[in-house]
Write a protein that holds these residues in place. Structure first.
Motif, PDB file in Angstrom:
ATOM      1  N   ARG A  17       0.826  -1.204   0.000  1.00 45.11           N
ATOM      2  CA  ARG A  17       0.000   0.000   0.000  1.00 45.11           C
ATOM      3  C   ARG A  17       0.868   1.265   0.000  1.00 45.11           C
ATOM      4  N   ALA A  18       1.892   1.286   0.831  1.00 41.18           N
ATOM      5  CA  ALA A  18       2.799   2.438   0.896  1.00 41.18           C
ATOM      6  C   ALA A  18       3.536   2.611  -0.434  1.00 41.18           C
ATOM      7  N   LEU A  19       3.950   1.504  -1.025  1.00 47.19           N
ATOM      8  CA  LEU A  19       4.645   1.563  -2.309  1.00 47.19           C
ATOM      9  C   LEU A  19       3.734   2.143  -3.388  1.00 47.19           C
ATOM     10  N   LEU A  20       2.493   1.687  -3.435  1.00 43.80           N
ATOM     11  CA  LEU A  20       1.551   2.192  -4.437  1.00 43.80           C
ATOM     12  C   LEU A  20       1.231   3.662  -4.210  1.00 43.80           C
ATOM     13  N   GLU A  21       1.092   4.082  -2.965  1.00 46.50           N
ATOM     14  CA  GLU A  21       0.837   5.492  -2.670  1.00 46.50           C
ATOM     15  C   GLU A  21       2.015   6.363  -3.103  1.00 46.50           C
ATOM     16  N   TRP A  22       3.213   5.852  -2.976  1.00 45.65           N
ATOM     17  CA  TRP A  22       4.415   6.570  -3.392  1.00 45.65           C
ATOM     18  C   TRP A  22       4.522   6.596  -4.920  1.00 45.65           C
ATOM     19  N   PHE A  23       4.166   5.482  -5.546  1.00 51.93           N
ATOM     20  CA  PHE A  23       4.344   5.301  -6.982  1.00 51.93           C
ATOM     21  C   PHE A  23       3.301   6.055  -7.816  1.00 51.93           C
ATOM     22  N   GLU A  24       2.054   6.036  -7.383  1.00 51.05           N
ATOM     23  CA  GLU A  24       0.960   6.568  -8.188  1.00 51.05           C
ATOM     24  C   GLU A  24       1.158   8.021  -8.637  1.00 51.05           C
ATOM     25  N   PRO A  25       1.604   8.938  -7.786  1.00 58.68           N
ATOM     26  CA  PRO A  25       1.803  10.316  -8.253  1.00 58.68           C
ATOM     27  C   PRO A  25       2.912  10.462  -9.300  1.00 58.68           C
ATOM     28  N   LEU A  26       3.731   9.451  -9.467  1.00 55.20           N
ATOM     29  CA  LEU A  26       4.834   9.509 -10.424  1.00 55.20           C
ATOM     30  C   LEU A  26       4.446   9.039 -11.822  1.00 55.20           C
ATOM     31  N   ILE A  27       3.269   8.462 -11.963  1.00 55.06           N
ATOM     32  CA  ILE A  27       2.873   7.834 -13.228  1.00 55.06           C
ATOM     33  C   ILE A  27       2.928   8.814 -14.397  1.00 55.06           C
ATOM     34  N   ASP A  28       2.394  10.024 -14.235  1.00 54.39           N
ATOM     35  CA  ASP A  28       2.410  10.986 -15.347  1.00 54.39           C
ATOM     36  C   ASP A  28       3.838  11.296 -15.788  1.00 54.39           C
ATOM     37  N   SER A  29       4.739  11.470 -14.830  1.00 53.42           N
ATOM     38  CA  SER A  29       6.148  11.736 -15.166  1.00 53.42           C
ATOM     39  C   SER A  29       6.768  10.548 -15.884  1.00 53.42           C
TER      40      SER A  29
END
Length: 111
Positions: free
Chosen positions: A84-96
């Motif tokens: 869950r923590a990994l996905l929360e960290w990763f998701e905002p980076l998707i557009d970049s």
């Protein structure tokens, strides 16, 4: 930190870079075949499906040294963490990440 590494000379999935822009699609390894599939098989799947390979493993980045054709790859270089923590960290980076892949970057390192 998102950093695009230069394309080597001597290296999620389910959608190519253009499809990612409209709606990212992710498939876990166990959704596309056996969970214990060899790295080469996953590599080939990514190439065949124009997919971006997302991995925490160093094995795939080492495969770059073999040369040849390789899929776009996102190398997640963070320590052990809960999913869950990994996905929360990763998701905002998707557009970049999508922008970097669209710009032709084949290896994107996340720290």
């Amino acid at each position: 930190m998102v950093r695009a590494l230069p394309r080597p000379r001597a290296i999620a999935s389910g959608a190519g870079p253009d499809a990612l822009r409209s709606r990212p699609v992710a498939e876990h390894v166990t959704d596309i075949g056996p969970g214990g599939a060899p790295d080469r098989e996953l590599w080939r799947y990514a190439l065949d499906h124009d997919a971006v390979l997302v991995t925490k493993g160093e094995d795939f980045s080492n495969m770059l040294l073999l040369g040849g054709t390789f899929p776009a790859m996102v190398w997640v270089r963070v320590g052990n963490t809960r999913r869950r923590a990994l996905l929360e960290w990763f998701e905002p980076l998707i557009d970049s990440i999508v922008e970097l892949v669209d710009a032709g970057n084949r290896l994107i390192e996340l720290r």
